[in-house]
Design an enzyme around this catalytic site. Sequence first.
Site, PDB file in Angstrom:
ATOM      1  CE1 TYR A 165      -4.227   1.746   0.750  1.00 27.31           C
ATOM      2  CE2 TYR A 165      -2.656   3.338   1.643  1.00 27.31           C
ATOM      3  CZ  TYR A 165      -3.925   3.037   1.188  1.00 27.31           C
ATOM      4  OH  TYR A 165      -4.891   4.003   1.163  1.00 27.31           O
ATOM      5  CG  PHE A 199      -7.845  15.581 -24.711  1.00 27.72           C
ATOM      6  CD1 PHE A 199      -8.101  15.157 -26.007  1.00 27.72           C
ATOM      7  CD2 PHE A 199      -8.302  14.804 -23.661  1.00 27.72           C
ATOM      8  CE1 PHE A 199      -8.798  13.987 -26.242  1.00 27.72           C
ATOM      9  CE2 PHE A 199      -9.001  13.631 -23.891  1.00 27.72           C
ATOM     10  CZ  PHE A 199      -9.251  13.224 -25.177  1.00 27.72           C
ATOM     11  CG  ASP A 200     -12.373  15.314 -24.993  1.00 33.90           C
ATOM     12  OD1 ASP A 200     -11.204  14.950 -24.854  1.00 33.90           O
ATOM     13  OD2 ASP A 200     -13.306  14.532 -25.209  1.00 33.90           O
ATOM     14  CG  ASP A 259      -2.308  16.961 -21.834  1.00 31.18           C
ATOM     15  OD1 ASP A 259      -1.805  15.824 -21.728  1.00 31.18           O
ATOM     16  OD2 ASP A 259      -3.488  17.147 -22.152  1.00 31.18           O
ATOM     17  CB  ALA A 270      -1.167  12.204 -23.546  1.00 25.94           C
ATOM     18  CE  LYS A 281      -4.309   9.239 -24.538  1.00 27.05           C
ATOM     19  NZ  LYS A 281      -5.146   9.371 -23.341  1.00 27.05           N
ATOM     20  CG  HIS A 327     -17.432  12.993 -27.313  1.00 28.05           C
ATOM     21  ND1 HIS A 327     -17.044  13.711 -26.215  1.00 28.05           N
ATOM     22  CD2 HIS A 327     -16.413  12.132 -27.563  1.00 28.05           C
ATOM     23  CE1 HIS A 327     -15.847  13.307 -25.833  1.00 28.05           C
ATOM     24  NE2 HIS A 327     -15.449  12.350 -26.622  1.00 28.05           N
TER      25      HIS A 327
HETATM   26  N1  F0G Z   1      -4.583  14.732 -22.625  1.00 22.57           N
HETATM   27  C1  F0G Z   1      -4.563  14.328 -23.907  1.00 22.57           C
HETATM   28  C2  F0G Z   1      -3.777  15.099 -24.910  1.00 22.57           C
HETATM   29  C3  F0G Z   1      -5.277  13.186 -24.287  1.00 22.57           C
HETATM   30  O1  F0G Z   1      -5.247  12.813 -25.555  1.00 22.57           O
HETATM   31  C4  F0G Z   1      -5.999  12.478 -23.299  1.00 22.57           C
HETATM   32  C5  F0G Z   1      -6.766  11.295 -23.650  1.00 22.57           C
HETATM   33  C6  F0G Z   1      -5.983  12.934 -21.969  1.00 22.57           C
HETATM   34  C7  F0G Z   1      -5.255  14.073 -21.677  1.00 22.57           C
HETATM   35  C8  F0G Z   1      -6.731  12.215 -20.883  1.00 22.57           C
HETATM   36  O2  F0G Z   1      -6.109  11.035 -20.547  1.00 22.57           O
HETATM   37  O3  F0G Z   1      -7.723   9.224 -21.175  1.00 22.57           O
HETATM   38  O4  F0G Z   1      -5.828   8.809 -19.601  1.00 22.57           O
HETATM   39  O5  F0G Z   1      -7.758  10.152 -18.898  1.00 22.57           O
HETATM   40  N2  F0G Z   1      -7.046  10.981 -24.819  1.00 22.57           N
HETATM   41  C9  F0G Z   1      -7.747   9.782 -25.242  1.00 22.57           C
HETATM   42  C10 F0G Z   1      -7.903   9.843 -26.727  1.00 22.57           C
HETATM   43  C11 F0G Z   1      -8.998   9.486 -24.512  1.00 22.57           C
HETATM   44  O6  F0G Z   1      -8.644   9.011 -27.258  1.00 22.57           O
HETATM   45  O7  F0G Z   1      -7.283  10.698 -27.384  1.00 22.57           O
HETATM   46  P1  F0G Z   1      -6.902   9.737 -20.043  1.00 22.57           P
END
Ligand code: F0G
Length: 486
Positions: A100, A152-153, A243, A245, A286, A478
């Site tokens: 833990y 990102f969304d 960010d 990813a 990613k 979406h």
């Molecule tokens: N930032 C970026 C640039 C992303 O592309 C994503 C996720 C996230 C943050 C959020 O990360 O999914 O681990 O919570 N992108 C996925 C996509 C969902 O399909 O592009 P997460």
Amino acid sequence: MNKEAAVTPIFVQKSQFPIINFFNYSLFMKLPYAEPYRIKMVEEIRQSTQEERKQWLKEADYNLFNLKSSQVFIDLLTDSGTGAMSDQQWGALMTGDESYAGSRSFEELHETVKKITDFQYLLPTHQGRAAENVLFSVLVKEGDVIPGNSHFDTTKGHIEIRKAHAIDCTIDEAFDIENLHPFKGNINLEKLEEVYKTYPKEKIPFCLITITCNSSGGQPVSLENVKAVKELSDRYGIPIYFDSARFAENAYFIKKREKGQENRSIKEIAKEVFSYGVGMTMSSKKDGLVNIGGFIALNDENIFRAASNITIIYEGFITYGGMAGRDMAALAVGLNEATEFEYLESRISQVEYLGNKLIEFGIPVQKPIGGHAVFVDSLKFLPNIPREEYPAQTLATEIYKEAGIRTVEIGTLLADRDPETRENRYPKLELVRLAIPRRTYTNNHMDYIAVAIKNVFDRRDEIKKGYQITWESEILRHFTVKLKEA
Ligand code: F0G
């Protein structure tokens, strides 16, 4: 034997091969890329009939997120958590320490993250958006603005849910799919300075650079641009977060496209990029090459302390933050593999291979081809579908009907409604994203995808109607939206 023959290699001796010029080896072909791995385990995927797919689509309310994976032949919905782990990563899973607190797997991950990013503090989270939630809980207040490059969304969602605003400062070239700018993820410095001049410093907790920029087409940000953003932001006292990813894919593009960077390693480039920021959020799904996970890495001890409290409330103790020990162990290996040039070369060449096939067929795609996906321009593909009927969603459903390929809409459905006016927000581009999972499909799959999309393109004039919304959620609609044929 004369002197020349004595020093001329046997295969270019003039008498034997008169057409070969000794000083010009152009007849020798450059070797194409080949995957730096072989396949040890396979997973069966099944094809279906067009009739089956039409029925399933209806049952899914024309939302591809509602399909079962068994109803999909090739899944290009996302490159997030859908890749194949290496044997080294599977091996690491077995050595995971599930303690833990103070787990050895956390230590391995911490050491790797420090080595790659130079950030000293690490907070694991269950995925990228959880890292956003934790960090923004500490940094973002109501009325704040967060400038950046096409957030990102989920990132935008975490900003807007706190009644703050994301301001897009991406360069205009990003919105012209034919423009061959090598770094279409770049931030426009004038737009950014305008934000810095308009709002007081206290209202701008940070500038967020997304590498690569997913929303504008998987497009990279140059090292030069990161440095320039840092210089400008320093003048206004605004820190930079990343960010991250797809930070390794971004570093690959810097190495390939930016002058003076060609001889540096991916790890060196990535470390320099991170050196211009004070911290990062990461979706490990990613460029971490794992199926689940995320983290925050930063240098400020006070922010780390505050974020630790939020992590404990929402994620778990600070040495696991929602991740199993074994997943942290696999992530530590994955981060190292993802920052190797040979891996990135094969990964990004495959995406480019698909993009070039589509270009050959005359299909309008975002150029240059991005790092993790090919983006098809549905406004050019289906000019007869009005924007109120969601042309990108219409194209995505047609591609599914044609060949069982699941893609995702990056258009008006994703852009959501304006939180104040509740009007549809119409983004500059209406795209369908073909996201390629890492180390998962072969180039035969890419050929299949290209022909399927060509077939839809050839019958595009027969597609005359899009969709209407019958139900939608308040935010991030979406994922769960329900549609009917218009
Ligand atoms: N930032 C970026 C640039 C992303 O592309 C994503 C996720 C996230 C943050 C959020 O990360 O999914 O681990 O919570 N992108 C996925 C996509 C969902 O399909 O592009 P997460």
